[in-house]
Design a protein around this motif. Sequence first.
Motif, PDB file in Angstrom:
ATOM      1  N   GLU A1238       9.146  -5.731  -3.859  1.00  8.68           N
ATOM      2  CA  GLU A1238       9.038  -4.274  -3.824  1.00  8.68           C
ATOM      3  C   GLU A1238       7.973  -3.819  -2.839  1.00  8.68           C
ATOM      4  OE1 GLU A1238       8.515  -2.628  -7.689  1.00  8.68           O
ATOM      5  OE2 GLU A1238      10.408  -3.411  -8.479  1.00  8.68           O
ATOM      6  N   THR A1239       6.870  -4.545  -2.780  1.00  7.45           N
ATOM      7  CA  THR A1239       5.819  -4.181  -1.809  1.00  7.45           C
ATOM      8  C   THR A1239       6.314  -4.374  -0.383  1.00  7.45           C
ATOM      9  OG1 THR A1239       4.158  -4.908  -3.418  1.00  7.45           O
ATOM     10  CG2 THR A1239       3.423  -4.556  -1.154  1.00  7.45           C
ATOM     11  N   LEU A1240       7.061  -5.448  -0.145  1.00 11.69           N
ATOM     12  CA  LEU A1240       7.644  -5.662   1.183  1.00 11.69           C
ATOM     13  C   LEU A1240       8.571  -4.508   1.565  1.00 11.69           C
ATOM     14  CD1 LEU A1240       8.642  -9.426   1.660  1.00 11.69           C
ATOM     15  CD2 LEU A1240       7.054  -8.072   3.026  1.00 11.69           C
ATOM     16  N   VAL A1241       9.420  -4.105   0.637  1.00  6.75           N
ATOM     17  CA  VAL A1241      10.328  -2.990   0.911  1.00  6.75           C
ATOM     18  C   VAL A1241       9.540  -1.713   1.173  1.00  6.75           C
ATOM     19  CG1 VAL A1241      12.170  -1.549  -0.029  1.00  6.75           C
ATOM     20  CG2 VAL A1241      12.219  -4.003  -0.403  1.00  6.75           C
ATOM     21  N   LEU A1242       8.465  -1.496   0.413  1.00 10.20           N
ATOM     22  CA  LEU A1242       7.628  -0.307   0.617  1.00 10.20           C
ATOM     23  C   LEU A1242       7.036  -0.287   2.015  1.00 10.20           C
ATOM     24  CD1 LEU A1242       6.168   2.217  -0.481  1.00 10.20           C
ATOM     25  CD2 LEU A1242       4.361   0.685  -1.307  1.00 10.20           C
ATOM     26  N   VAL A1243       6.530  -1.425   2.467  1.00  6.29           N
ATOM     27  CA  VAL A1243       5.943  -1.504   3.816  1.00  6.29           C
ATOM     28  C   VAL A1243       7.013  -1.283   4.873  1.00  6.29           C
ATOM     29  CG1 VAL A1243       4.802  -3.030   5.466  1.00  6.29           C
ATOM     30  CG2 VAL A1243       4.050  -2.993   3.078  1.00  6.29           C
ATOM     31  N   LEU A1244       8.150  -1.952   4.723  1.00  7.95           N
ATOM     32  CA  LEU A1244       9.220  -1.817   5.719  1.00  7.95           C
ATOM     33  C   LEU A1244       9.787  -0.403   5.729  1.00  7.95           C
ATOM     34  CD1 LEU A1244      11.128  -5.200   5.260  1.00  7.95           C
ATOM     35  CD2 LEU A1244       9.458  -4.597   7.014  1.00  7.95           C
ATOM     36  N   ALA A1245       9.887   0.229   4.561  1.00 10.22           N
ATOM     37  CA  ALA A1245      10.395   1.601   4.507  1.00 10.22           C
ATOM     38  C   ALA A1245       9.441   2.560   5.206  1.00 10.22           C
ATOM     39  CB  ALA A1245      10.604   2.029   3.053  1.00 10.22           C
ATOM     40  N   ASN A1246       8.127   2.332   5.059  1.00 13.64           N
ATOM     41  CA  ASN A1246       7.152   3.169   5.764  1.00 13.64           C
ATOM     42  C   ASN A1246       7.213   2.963   7.270  1.00 13.64           C
ATOM     43  OD1 ASN A1246       4.898   4.870   4.283  1.00 13.64           O
ATOM     44  ND2 ASN A1246       5.468   3.203   2.888  1.00 13.64           N
ATOM     45  N   LEU A1247       7.588   1.765   7.692  1.00 16.75           N
ATOM     46  CA  LEU A1247       7.643   1.470   9.126  1.00 16.75           C
ATOM     47  C   LEU A1247       8.973   1.869   9.749  1.00 16.75           C
ATOM     48  CD1 LEU A1247       5.966  -2.058   9.331  1.00 16.75           C
ATOM     49  CD2 LEU A1247       4.956   0.128   9.938  1.00 16.75           C
ATOM     50  N   PHE A1248      10.070   1.487   9.105  1.00 13.45           N
ATOM     51  CA  PHE A1248      11.376   1.578   9.765  1.00 13.45           C
ATOM     52  C   PHE A1248      12.357   2.544   9.085  1.00 13.45           C
ATOM     53  CE2 PHE A1248       9.754  -2.798  10.400  1.00 13.45           C
ATOM     54  CZ  PHE A1248       9.531  -2.740  11.762  1.00 13.45           C
TER      55      PHE A1248
END
Length: 1474
Positions: A1238-1248
């Motif tokens: 979930e943290t990975l998805v949060l970071v990627l969603a903020n970026l891409f």
Amino acid sequence: LLLTLYLLFLTDLQMNAFTKFLFLFRNVSLLKDFIESEFFLIDGDSLFITCMWNKTLKKGQNLHFFYIVEQFLHNFNQKDARYVIVFFKDIENIFFNHPKLLSLRTALIQHLEHNTQVPIHTEFSSCLSPEWEIFLKESYPYFLIVSDEGITSRQTDYLNIFILHALQKKINVVLASGQETNMLRIFGYQVQPLYSHWKFFEQVCFSFPFYMILISLCENCLFMPLALLSIGKLFYFFVHQTMSLLRNMWPEGADIKSIVCSLSCSVVLKTYKNMIDGVETSEEPREGKEETLTLEEAADLCRMLCLSVAFLQLLPLSQRAKSRIIHCNWKKKLSPFIRMLKRCEFFILKEIKTISQWKVDFTFLPDLTDNLLWKNIAYYYEVENCTGIYHFDCNEGRKTYFTSSPLELSLDFRITCRSSIFFLLFYIIVVIANINFVSQFFQVHKPEIPKLGLIPLTSQFVEDYVGDTLGDLPFLSNVDPSIISLSKRKEFDERKHWHSNRPLDDDYRNTNFNNNANSKDSKKQREVQKLYHFYHVFGESLNGRHRSMRIVNQVTAPLPTKTSQQKKIKSKNPKDINIAVQLMKRVHMILGKYPQFMKERHRKKLAKCLKYLGFDNLAESLYSEVKNLVTEDISKYSVHMGAARFQLSYMGHYLFREERSDPDPRVHHFIPDTWQRELLDVVDNNESAVIVAPTSSGKTYVSYYCMEKILKTSDEGVVVYVSPTKALINQVVGTVYSVFNKRRSKGGAICGVFTRDYRHDVMNSQILVTVPQCLEILLLSPHHQKWVKRIKYVIFDEVHCLGGEIGAEVWEHLLVMIRCPFLALSATISNPEYLTEWLASVKRYWQSFESMIDKSTSSKITLKGSKQNLSKTEKPSYRVRLVLYKERYNDLEKYVCSLKDDDFLISHYHPCAALTVNHIEKYGIPSDLGFSPRESIQLYDAMVQVWPEWPRDFEPEEFSCFKEKVVIMKTDSKKYEEELKKEIINWIHLDRDKVILHRIKYGRNASALKALAAQGIGYHHSSMQYKERQVVEMLFRLGYIKVVTATGSLALGINMPCKSVIFTEDSVFLDALNFRQMSGRAGRRGEDLIGNVFFYDIPLPKVQRLLKSNVPQLRGQFPLSISLVLRLMILVMKADDKEDAKAKVLSVLQHSMMSFNQPKMKHMLKVYFIFSLQFLVREGYLDQECIPRGFSGLAIHLHYHEPSNFVFISFLEKGLFHKLCQPMKLKGPKVFSENVMETLVLVLANLFGRRYLPSCVKRYKRTFSQSKVILNDLPKEFAAAAEEYNHKIENDFGSFLLIISELADMKKEYQLPLSEIDFSGEECRDSELVSHLMPGMENRTAVSPFACLSEITDQDLFNIDMIVLRTIDVHDKNAPYFWLKKFDRDGSRHHLNAYAFDFYKHGSMAALALDNGLNKGDAFAAIKDFGLLIQAIRISLAELCDDEQDDVVLAFGQLSDAYCKKIWGKEKEQSHRS
């Protein structure tokens, strides 16, 4: 009771209306290519509020405020927008409690009226007034720009009602906040009207209590206490009295600044004296013993105001922009007096508007006062020089220059009107030069943008391109610590593709093609066989109905079915007319096709037929004795009109075209027209061409002729077909497989496909069909230049995408990089000459490059003959022809559908009904606005009716092209049409006042598509899977599907021929470009004699604008980005053929359309290139020799998402992902917890996954079923790393902005953008007071001088937009700044949408679409793209990391599998892979 109803209504409004409609706002381009079709409205008060809340604006800085307003409007004007600004009368009352805003609003209205050409309406009382309803009905705007938040809560309520009212009237609404711009586009949040809007407004808002509430919202009594009403009357009395005296003293007139300053000071002091003397005129009731100004203090404040206004009149903007920054505010006790001044300003401006016989110069109305200058002067006299405003140390000694009290002057207006301002002006000019200061002011300095020294680079390519610019820039020495500290990273060399785990040239290595190569894998063989078989079937559906391009025998197209209302109107002898039409068709056939076989008896018979129809003149021309052949009464057979009128009225679509009869040996299936033969000549001569011809005219044929030529003449040559959409790619591939069949000697495929998510036979095919982004990948790939040299032709279909919203710069890159000839096809370009000239300049560059290469290799060539032959064969390829063809093969007639008295009506709509005198004067008649022959006759009859005395030169029987002609040709009718158009223009100049369904068995919507197809119905839109779209297209072409409901997905060249096109309901996406493209589907050549276009439920004003708008002009985009610079340097440094790569890159950098014939722009791009290189070197993507290093490959693989690609790499380098991705301590393979995922998805969603929501989202509370909707911010460590990245960008590109500020046109920078009022002038050098107040100690090099008035400096460049010098044409989007928190111009935050995170959490597409305001198609497309991105990162990291068991690689692998499974579910194996 009224208040209770009011509160209940507002609760219902927010809970049931805005909370439901809020998430329907979509960020769209507000201005399309066809600007003339897009007339829109701007709510003036929303414009006022939005600009007032601009976070760059300091209170009281009037001139800066007007600059923000004009820049807002000028941004639309630059893009040729057409708009009207509307101020409602009743809204003025809402501002009455805010005198500063009320005065400024009144000044804005008068400024727009007197100093600009902006159309402005102030006559409407409110949005519910009958006059406003009539205006909307007559004009029907494209959209309404309005704010959703007001100054007060009541104004917010009113604006919300206004929004709902507009939606109820089927007008698109665009929020005034959140708008962004680039060189060609303006983007904003738009909501489209829906049935639910209409239903809510009808049920709730048209009730009696609501109407009473709305009236109360705008009435004075709700907002103004009695005290305010009384002071208003007193102000009005004093203003009226003193204005009369002023007019007597200045009968010749005066400037507005002097009038307002003199009157406001005088009237306010009078009023204030009355207040002190006991006359109760206080604006608000006094509470206790509140501290107030004394009369003398008030008089001193007015004196300092007059001094500040005198400075405004004397000092140029360049000097005022240097004002010092002080940190102090007015004391609270001054507030009531300043409010009185502003209220007085309002009454003065209102009174001036009523005076018609007095000459007032409104030029400097935007610059009435400067609050910071006034405050600065007060600070000086109160803190720094306590001797007072009238005591100066001059050469003659200390003396007082005023002989009487200023208060007395103010009270005796007959003296004050001159003394208060004009005497001060004279005084300042004469004596202010020698002032001694008592004290020095104190100032707080902001951190400066460092002037970075540049890292020296040793690349010969860089020297060749920007060597002339580098000499003017500062460089660091090689021993500088910042150079020594540059890290040495592993050299990068791109070999692999990032969407699959195979090298890019796998297909090319398999050129030794063997049919049994994969014989062991029978399943794959069957899949390949099915694919190729499907392509053949698909291609047959495309070509089966186009075997012949000529119409041989066409059944008469039936007219629209008559309704019961229409049947009541009986036409005259309809049966006889039909017989006459059939008879004349045979006459046409005999005389037009077989005249050589005519004999005397044939002529007699034809003459007798014409005599029966009443065409005596034509009958006699065939047989002079025809009157002796007919003796009986034949009047009952006559059509009672002339032959020419009859043919034009009833036989327009039967008229013969002047087609060539001589076959062309190069074409077997049809006889090409002359212009088509020119296209064939272009290909035969190896030339390039820009081809502009209408939809369905036959221009695409040359593409397949070009392919055929290359297939016949070579086994190695390649033709690249570039399509803007994947749907069109499928169509082209199907056509290629059905038309061409070739067995290559070395094996390989005929046709290959390369898109982002699908590819086959890229390197071993002779025809590659691709999208622009993928071709760019190949052209910039260092190790595929050998394949690039095989390209013999590139075909750009729909090349007008060069001026599109997304990806336009990629089309430009391709056009300047290719060395081979090209064909650029389009139906909608208004400036093809400019495009051709630019492309010709690019070809000249390549010609000079080839000449240089020839000279360098001439010493190796011994045979002169071979050299001469080479030059002769290559020389024609540099020519760029422009081929224009304006005629459609068949005519289009338009119909408007409507309901009247429960009856459905279909009414013919004449194109001329869309034109107005003003439009023809300004734009002319659109070149592609054609008439059918019947419409030409209707136009002529209307002209005769308007002007009965008009000479009858255009009477059909007398017109030169028709006279005595038995057979009228299509070209004759076109000449008649053109002459009528010219005559209309002359009138205006004279008087200006006048196996297929199996394909989708695993699709998401397979069952629905099959069920509809069984009933002959289909649908088509861009969010469908491409297989589903293919099936609908094929079934429609084969005749199984009769009706298709579609979006703009059919606009770009999809072969879907049909009889009629129906546009139902209005939409923001229904612009003139989509109208032209979609209407072109009707009446395709070889299918119909005439095409029908119907408008249903589209207001007539919108129909008119769609018809009369001109085709768009192509303009250049900003061509560079850091990622592109990195890709170009990788190509230069790593290419197998470095000379060829260097030439390509120089072509991209030197020949952008934006810089065409723009030397300053070329210089700016060079500086941008230099600073991009500096960033790449400092970050380790390049070394000092410009060789790619480290994570260069990953950066360019994610180049679509700049700057997120660079931020992502910075996270990798800092080890943040390794710190996050810690596996659970379990036996067996590494597995990561759900929290890590979930943290990975949060970071990627903020970026891409950066989809922004309107700033008003937070204001309306709403609960969601399963989704967060608003994305959480980055975790702290990741946010800190992003901040560090941003700091580097600020340093690098801050220096870039400072350097290119020298390119600004400072003459224009000192003018307001729209009104062009000039605030330049000679600076005052000999005044110590001016030098003290305006020392210019802050850096304001790259900031607009108007923004400097609000204490903006260079240090604010990256915190806010709209402050950079406007004439350097650089936007904040050109800097790769990563906005952790994005704020609007008014300071409100735009939150990111959590769609990607939400989907990972619940996996429900239905919940995602419902909660996030997305339709299911858009939701699926967004999630699919996000899944592809995770897959791309996974594969790239695996390629970069040698350790297959690396935690980050495994974590991204687990995430990719999980996300893909959520997207595809059980369909993954069958659908996703296929």
